[in-house]
Design a protein around this motif. Structure first.
Motif, PDB file in Angstrom:
ATOM      1  N   UNK A  93       4.739  96.233  60.885  1.00  9.83           N
ATOM      2  CA  UNK A  93       3.757  95.165  60.947  1.00  9.83           C
ATOM      3  C   UNK A  93       4.350  93.870  60.438  1.00  9.83           C
ATOM      4  N   UNK A  94       4.460  92.891  61.289  1.00 11.25           N
ATOM      5  CA  UNK A  94       4.901  91.582  60.834  1.00 11.25           C
ATOM      6  C   UNK A  94       3.696  90.814  60.327  1.00 11.25           C
ATOM      7  N   UNK A  95       3.940  89.733  59.619  1.00  9.01           N
ATOM      8  CA  UNK A  95       2.855  88.882  59.165  1.00  9.01           C
ATOM      9  C   UNK A  95       2.065  88.362  60.355  1.00  9.01           C
ATOM     10  N   UNK A  96       2.769  88.097  61.415  1.00  7.15           N
ATOM     11  CA  UNK A  96       2.104  87.573  62.598  1.00  7.15           C
ATOM     12  C   UNK A  96       1.126  88.596  63.164  1.00  7.15           C
TER      13      UNK A  96
ATOM     14  N   UNK B 212       7.656  93.628  52.747  1.00  6.11           N
ATOM     15  CA  UNK B 212       8.951  93.104  53.149  1.00  6.11           C
ATOM     16  C   UNK B 212       8.919  92.775  54.625  1.00  6.11           C
ATOM     17  N   UNK B 213      10.064  92.737  55.215  1.00  7.04           N
ATOM     18  CA  UNK B 213      10.128  92.394  56.644  1.00  7.04           C
ATOM     19  C   UNK B 213       9.562  93.540  57.468  1.00  7.04           C
ATOM     20  N   UNK B 214       8.320  93.401  57.907  1.00  5.15           N
ATOM     21  CA  UNK B 214       7.762  94.384  58.820  1.00  5.15           C
ATOM     22  C   UNK B 214       7.093  95.566  58.170  1.00  5.15           C
ATOM     23  N   UNK B 215       6.929  95.555  56.847  1.00  2.68           N
ATOM     24  CA  UNK B 215       6.207  96.664  56.222  1.00  2.68           C
ATOM     25  C   UNK B 215       5.373  96.179  55.050  1.00  2.68           C
ATOM     26  N   UNK B 216       4.326  96.922  54.778  1.00  2.00           N
ATOM     27  CA  UNK B 216       3.452  96.636  53.646  1.00  2.00           C
ATOM     28  C   UNK B 216       3.136  97.948  52.954  1.00  2.00           C
ATOM     29  N   UNK B 217       3.198  97.942  51.652  1.00  2.00           N
ATOM     30  CA  UNK B 217       2.870  99.131  50.887  1.00  2.00           C
ATOM     31  C   UNK B 217       1.719  98.797  49.937  1.00  2.00           C
ATOM     32  N   UNK B 218       0.678  99.587  50.007  1.00  2.58           N
ATOM     33  CA  UNK B 218      -0.476  99.371  49.144  1.00  2.58           C
ATOM     34  C   UNK B 218      -0.285 100.161  47.854  1.00  2.58           C
ATOM     35  N   UNK B 219      -0.271  99.475  46.728  1.00  2.00           N
ATOM     36  CA  UNK B 219      -0.060 100.149  45.454  1.00  2.00           C
ATOM     37  C   UNK B 219      -1.377 100.465  44.750  1.00  2.00           C
ATOM     38  N   UNK B 220      -2.310  99.522  44.796  1.00  2.00           N
ATOM     39  CA  UNK B 220      -3.612  99.746  44.157  1.00  2.00           C
ATOM     40  C   UNK B 220      -4.715  99.508  45.175  1.00  2.00           C
ATOM     41  N   UNK B 221      -5.500 100.517  45.450  1.00  2.00           N
ATOM     42  CA  UNK B 221      -6.560 100.338  46.429  1.00  2.00           C
ATOM     43  C   UNK B 221      -7.809  99.724  45.813  1.00  2.00           C
TER      44      UNK B 221
END
Lengths: 257, 257
Positions: free
Chosen positions: A204-207, A236-245
């Motif tokens: 997933x990009x920001x766009x 980061x570039x193309x990824x997102x990680x959710x740490x706290x929901x």
DNA sequence: CGGGCTATTGAGGATTATCAACTGGTGTGG
DNA sequence: CCACACCAGTTGATAATCCTCAATAGCCCG
């Protein structure tokens, strides 16, 4: 910007080199789909015969022979996005499909929708495996097996409800609500990776993220940066990680009466 | 504010005192629905037996016995809106239904959607006539008649496509585009009145219009006032009449590649 | 005739888009 | 193997759209 984990490894995690679609895997995948659970043996055999399997690499479009009268697609693994172009350089992601979900594509007489503007584009978000078949061949099967039609209908009702939910939220609420809701939804979509449970398992990009909830790329970036500073996510570039929901849930919550 | 025609007359035009649902009318309406065209005689007889007809006055909600396991509704005449409440005083209209269109309501196992927040509310925009039946009784009929399932599916695909179209436009484009698109869509929804062809044949307040495209009531009002001054539309309490489609089409057009 | 609802209009302010410059990672081609 | 172009992302300044609040007018109903 990201701390512990090398970004390259995330990219590899999200995009395995190949999708092993051996006949056996394909068969078992078929039988395990929600859509066909409980279907009778004839149906399964027919479908195994009719469905063509195909693997997509990151960013590839699902295309089909133009002579066809429309396509039924089933996503076995990975993730797809359904895009709609509004101007030459601006698109909106109207839906994200996870494993087991279906899509229709093309100009079947059954789907004779008055498409104004551009048609939908189905594109892979990660290395994916899809099964496709000619829509015309679906109807006879549908009448032969009493399980399929209710199943299909219920999938559509769910999709419609989900889209309505997004519609309402994204039309009314501000950027933070939209993005929080989106991230939580996406986290639920795919099969979580074992070594990074909060990682949204798509490219997933920001766009893309911005196009999913009707924001400008810069706005999405700003909001995510803020959350990253707060320690709720990593990206980061193309990824997102959710740490706290929890904080995201609070942001995207609807007040209860 | 409106010129020639008395507003009271418009209100009466949009809301005939009663909906004459005699058995004969109901039967012919049933057979004329797109959904059932070409269905075999047994199906029609079954449906005539199962469907309960009901007339709604302006603003009334479609409710159903709570013991039921979900409802299939068919709109025969008039217009319905599907609302979703986001906060205690703010709602969004996610869809407007015209004659011949269907809706699902309730908590059938088939509709077990993870509804966060409030459920949808189906409410009449004008004097309407709906047919309802228990969803559980639909499935056996569906398998008995090969015409129905494809028909139902195609209606859902069309609805999904329409909703996606709105989704994209309303997320990205400014107020004028949204409202122009909306008015043109609505004009197409209902059966036009003979003596006022451009009149949108529903009761629509500014608040409804705003809730349909994610604007504040005041913004919608401002835009409509501007258009009224330009002579493109006429409007009053609860009604809008489109006089010139060309400028609205220009405002809501998508650029073509 | 008054209360309530619908619509109008204005002023102020906040959110968000746009434009622009810049950084750093990725991949390609020499 | 390195240099370069390109793409994804970040950040800042500015501007515009649109929302909110508020006051008012007109219509409808009791």
């Amino acid at each position: 910007m990201a701390g512990g984990v090398c970004e390259g490894s995330y990219h590899n995690l999200l995009n395995p080199r190949t999708c092993r679609c051996s006949p056996a895997i394909r068969q078992s995948a078929l039988r395990n789909l929600d859509l066909f659970r409980g279907a009778n043996a004839t149906t399964c055999a027919d479908l195994e015969f009719l469905l063509r399997s195909r693997s997509l690499t990151e960013g590839e479009e699902v295309s089909f022979p133009t002579g066809d009268d429309g396509l039924l697609g089933i996503l076995v693994g990975g993730a797809l996005k359904i895009q709609r172009w509004l101007t030459w350089d601006q698109y909106v992601v109207v839906e994200v499909l996870g494993p087991g979900e279906i899509f229709f594509l093309g100009h079947s007489p059954v789907i004779q929708v008055g498409l104004r503007g551009y048609p939908d584009v189905v594109q892979s978000l990660t290395t994916s495996c899809v099964l496709t078949m000619n829509l015309g061949e679906l109807w006879p099967i549908l009448t032969r097996d009493p399980v399929l039609a209710p199943r299909l209908l219920s999938m559509f009702v769910r999709r419609l409800t989900e889209l309505r939910d997004h519609f309402g939220r994204f039309l009314v609420f501000p950027a933070e609500h939209r993005l929080a809701h989106l991230l939580l939804e996406l986290r639920r979509k795919g099969r979580p990776k074992a070594d990074a449970p909060g990682l949204i398992p798509f490219n997933l990009t920001r766009k893309d993220l911005a196009a999913m909830c009707g924001l400008a790329l810069e706005t999405a970036s700003r909001v995510l940066s803020r959350w990253e500073k707060a320690g709720w996510i990593r990206s980061g570039r193309g990824w997102v990680e959710v740490l706290q929901t929890a904080p995201l849930e609070k942001l995207s919550a609807l007040e209860v009466v």
